[in-house]
Scaffold this motif. Structure first.
Motif, mmCIF file in Angstrom:
data_model
loop_
_atom_site.group_PDB
_atom_site.id
_atom_site.type_symbol
_atom_site.label_atom_id
_atom_site.label_comp_id
_atom_site.label_asym_id
_atom_site.label_seq_id
_atom_site.Cartn_x
_atom_site.Cartn_y
_atom_site.Cartn_z
ATOM 1 N N ASP A 153 8.525 -44.195 -39.443
ATOM 2 C CA ASP A 153 7.179 -44.611 -39.102
ATOM 3 C C ASP A 153 7.439 -46.146 -38.460
ATOM 4 N N ASP A 154 7.810 -47.075 -38.900
ATOM 5 C CA ASP A 154 7.985 -48.413 -38.580
ATOM 6 C C ASP A 154 8.619 -48.442 -37.068
ATOM 7 N N ILE A 155 9.730 -47.596 -36.818
ATOM 8 C CA ILE A 155 10.219 -47.658 -35.599
ATOM 9 C C ILE A 155 9.441 -47.236 -34.401
ATOM 10 N N ALA A 156 8.822 -46.017 -35.063
ATOM 11 C CA ALA A 156 7.831 -45.473 -34.033
ATOM 12 C C ALA A 156 6.792 -46.591 -33.624
ATOM 13 N N MET A 157 6.009 -47.297 -34.609
ATOM 14 C CA MET A 157 5.044 -48.211 -34.631
ATOM 15 C C MET A 157 5.755 -49.490 -33.586
ATOM 16 N N CYS A 158 6.745 -49.944 -33.863
ATOM 17 C CA CYS A 158 7.315 -51.046 -33.116
ATOM 18 C C CYS A 158 7.679 -50.713 -31.731
ATOM 19 N N THR A 159 7.945 -49.349 -31.400
ATOM 20 C CA THR A 159 8.374 -48.877 -30.162
ATOM 21 C C THR A 159 6.994 -48.638 -29.175
ATOM 22 N N ALA A 160 5.919 -48.378 -29.772
ATOM 23 C CA ALA A 160 4.701 -48.097 -29.333
ATOM 24 C C ALA A 160 4.058 -49.625 -28.871
ATOM 25 N N ILE A 161 4.200 -50.565 -29.879
ATOM 26 C CA ILE A 161 3.624 -51.699 -29.574
ATOM 27 C C ILE A 161 4.548 -52.242 -28.319
ATOM 28 N N ALA A 162 5.605 -52.227 -28.482
ATOM 29 C CA ALA A 162 6.703 -52.671 -27.316
ATOM 30 C C ALA A 162 6.298 -52.121 -25.829
ATOM 31 N N GLY A 163 5.799 -50.804 -25.922
ATOM 32 C CA GLY A 163 5.346 -50.259 -24.860
ATOM 33 C C GLY A 163 4.038 -50.805 -24.284
ATOM 34 N N GLU A 164 3.100 -51.038 -25.177
ATOM 35 C CA GLU A 164 1.719 -51.615 -24.879
ATOM 36 C C GLU A 164 1.982 -53.091 -24.165
ATOM 37 N N LEU A 165 3.024 -53.970 -25.020
ATOM 38 C CA LEU A 165 3.194 -55.238 -24.554
ATOM 39 C C LEU A 165 3.720 -55.110 -23.337
ATOM 40 N N LEU A 166 4.690 -54.172 -22.819
ATOM 41 C CA LEU A 166 5.026 -54.156 -21.511
ATOM 42 C C LEU A 166 4.140 -53.517 -20.378
ATOM 43 N N GLY A 167 3.045 -53.401 -20.828
ATOM 44 C CA GLY A 167 1.850 -53.235 -20.020
ATOM 45 C C GLY A 167 1.742 -51.765 -19.610
ATOM 46 N N LEU A 168 2.196 -50.836 -20.396
ATOM 47 C CA LEU A 168 1.939 -49.205 -20.297
ATOM 48 C C LEU A 168 0.499 -49.216 -20.524
ATOM 49 N N GLN A 169 -0.088 -47.793 -20.218
ATOM 50 C CA GLN A 169 -1.356 -47.886 -20.309
ATOM 51 C C GLN A 169 -1.456 -46.694 -21.391
ATOM 52 N N LEU A 170 -0.536 -45.762 -21.653
ATOM 53 C CA LEU A 170 -0.853 -44.830 -22.683
ATOM 54 C C LEU A 170 0.445 -44.524 -23.310
ATOM 55 N N ILE A 171 0.395 -44.058 -24.491
ATOM 56 C CA ILE A 171 1.430 -43.880 -25.213
ATOM 57 C C ILE A 171 1.592 -42.480 -25.667
ATOM 58 N N TYR A 172 2.443 -41.439 -25.451
ATOM 59 C CA TYR A 172 2.516 -39.969 -25.620
ATOM 60 C C TYR A 172 3.724 -39.889 -26.735
ATOM 61 N N MET A 173 3.345 -39.621 -27.856
ATOM 62 C CA MET A 173 4.219 -39.072 -28.873
ATOM 63 C C MET A 173 4.489 -37.696 -29.172
ATOM 64 N N ASP A 174 5.809 -37.076 -28.634
ATOM 65 C CA ASP A 174 5.924 -35.845 -28.679
ATOM 66 C C ASP A 174 6.970 -35.152 -29.412
ATOM 67 N N ALA A 175 6.633 -34.311 -30.217
ATOM 68 C CA ALA A 175 8.107 -33.494 -31.095
ATOM 69 C C ALA A 175 8.500 -32.611 -30.155
ATOM 70 N N GLY A 176 8.360 -32.656 -29.144
ATOM 71 C CA GLY A 176 9.130 -31.666 -28.302
ATOM 72 C C GLY A 176 8.244 -30.349 -28.093
ATOM 73 N N SER A 177 8.496 -29.653 -26.826
ATOM 74 C CA SER A 177 8.063 -28.442 -26.827
ATOM 75 C C SER A 177 8.743 -27.328 -27.686
ATOM 76 N N GLY A 178 7.730 -26.555 -28.359
ATOM 77 C CA GLY A 178 8.045 -25.536 -29.286
ATOM 78 C C GLY A 178 8.660 -26.132 -30.700
ATOM 79 N N ALA A 179 8.483 -27.347 -31.027
ATOM 80 C CA ALA A 179 8.937 -27.913 -32.099
ATOM 81 C C ALA A 179 8.499 -27.393 -33.448
ATOM 82 N N GLU A 180 9.383 -27.280 -34.277
ATOM 83 C CA GLU A 180 9.078 -26.624 -35.563
ATOM 84 C C GLU A 180 7.936 -27.119 -36.341
ATOM 85 N N SER A 181 7.603 -28.570 -36.255
ATOM 86 C CA SER A 181 6.717 -29.112 -36.922
ATOM 87 C C SER A 181 6.258 -30.399 -36.032
ATOM 88 N N PRO A 182 4.916 -30.510 -35.865
ATOM 89 C CA PRO A 182 4.361 -31.493 -35.130
ATOM 90 C C PRO A 182 4.807 -32.948 -35.608
#
Ligand code: 1GP
Length: 248
Positions: A153-182
């Motif tokens: 979870d921490d890697i996910a959090m820091c990656t998302a924060i980095a994305g926001e700081l880089l100026g991205l406007q949305l974050i999309y977390m995706d387990a992938g189409s047809g993922a066994e679990s969300p």
């Protein structure tokens, strides 16, 4: 940031939103029509359109049919630059920030840039994060990237924060189409708490309970593809489950 931000404002209006995903390869023209009508009836907020490998080039026709029968904006979710279809209302300009493949971070964007610049639709700069879900998905194979491990979870959090700081406007977390679990709920919660930009969650969501839980944990937009392809009638209950959180 693009000048015209009608769609971006809609993403960020604080309401819980539901977006069915159409993979055009999996629908006939009449199937697309039925899908659009059900989407209109259910009151979906957006229609996402795309997939990691799209073999047919019928986008003009398919998007016109979607727009004829449903008032929700159609937003491209492109697997590659061949999927830029001007008939859409917007495009998620995805930078795959969970991976370390420069092509997916910036290379493809350079190739697509002159075409995108001429398009009239709204461009939504999006940090796309793949989350591991137990087995390889089409998108991790096609993008040649390793997803973030499900429990990190921490890697996910820091990656998302980095994305926001880089100026991205949305974050999309995706387990992938047809993922066994969300994507796991604690990860959604942690990432959402660290962001001020909207969070989109998709991949492996099959039930109204899963959709509601994702939204309750912090997803601003819940995306479902496969489950609706298998059972189109689900669109109503999934949409209702997500929207119900705004009423409670
Ligand atoms: C995939 O998030 C989307 O990129 C939707 O996934 O098809 O598993 O619902 P599903």
């Amino acid at each position: 940031m693009p000048g015209n931000s009608i769609l971006l404002n809609k993403f960020a209006n604080g309401k819980k939103k539901f977006a069915p995903l159409v993979d055009p390869d999996k629908f006939s023209l009449s199937g697309i029509r039925g899908f659009a009508r059900s989407s209109e009836k259910a009151g979906v907020d957006f229609i996402f359109y795309g997939g990691s490998l799209v073999k047919e080039n019928n986008h003009h026709k398919y998007i016109s049919v979607l727009k004829e029968h449903c008032s929700a904006p159609v937003i491209l979710f492109p697997g590659n630059q061949l999927m830029i279809a001007e008939d859409a209302d917007g495009i998620l300009l995805l930078s795959l920030i969970s991976g370390r493949n420069a092509e997916m971070l910036i290379g493809r964007h350079v190739v697509a840039a002159p075409f995108l610049k001429r398009c009239r639709f709204e461009i939504l700069p999006t940090g796309y994060m793949l989350i591991e879900n137990g087995h390889p998905t089409a998108v991790s194979y096609m993008s040649n990237t390793t997803p973030i491990p499900a429990g990190q979870d921490d890697i996910a959090m820091c990656t998302a924060i980095a994305g926001e700081l880089l100026g991205l406007q949305l974050i999309y977390m995706d387990a992938g189409s047809g993922a066994e679990s969300p994507v796991r709920l604690p990860m959604i919660k942690k990432v959402k708490q660290s962001l001020t930009i909207p969070l989109i969650i998709g991949g492996g969501i099959r039930t109204a309970t899963q959709a509601r839980d994702a939204a309750r944990s912090g997803a601003d937009v819940v995306v479902v593809g496969n489950a609706i392809e298998k059972d189109p009638s689900l669109i109503h209950e999934l949409c209702e489950a997500v929207h119900s959180l705004d009423k409670s």
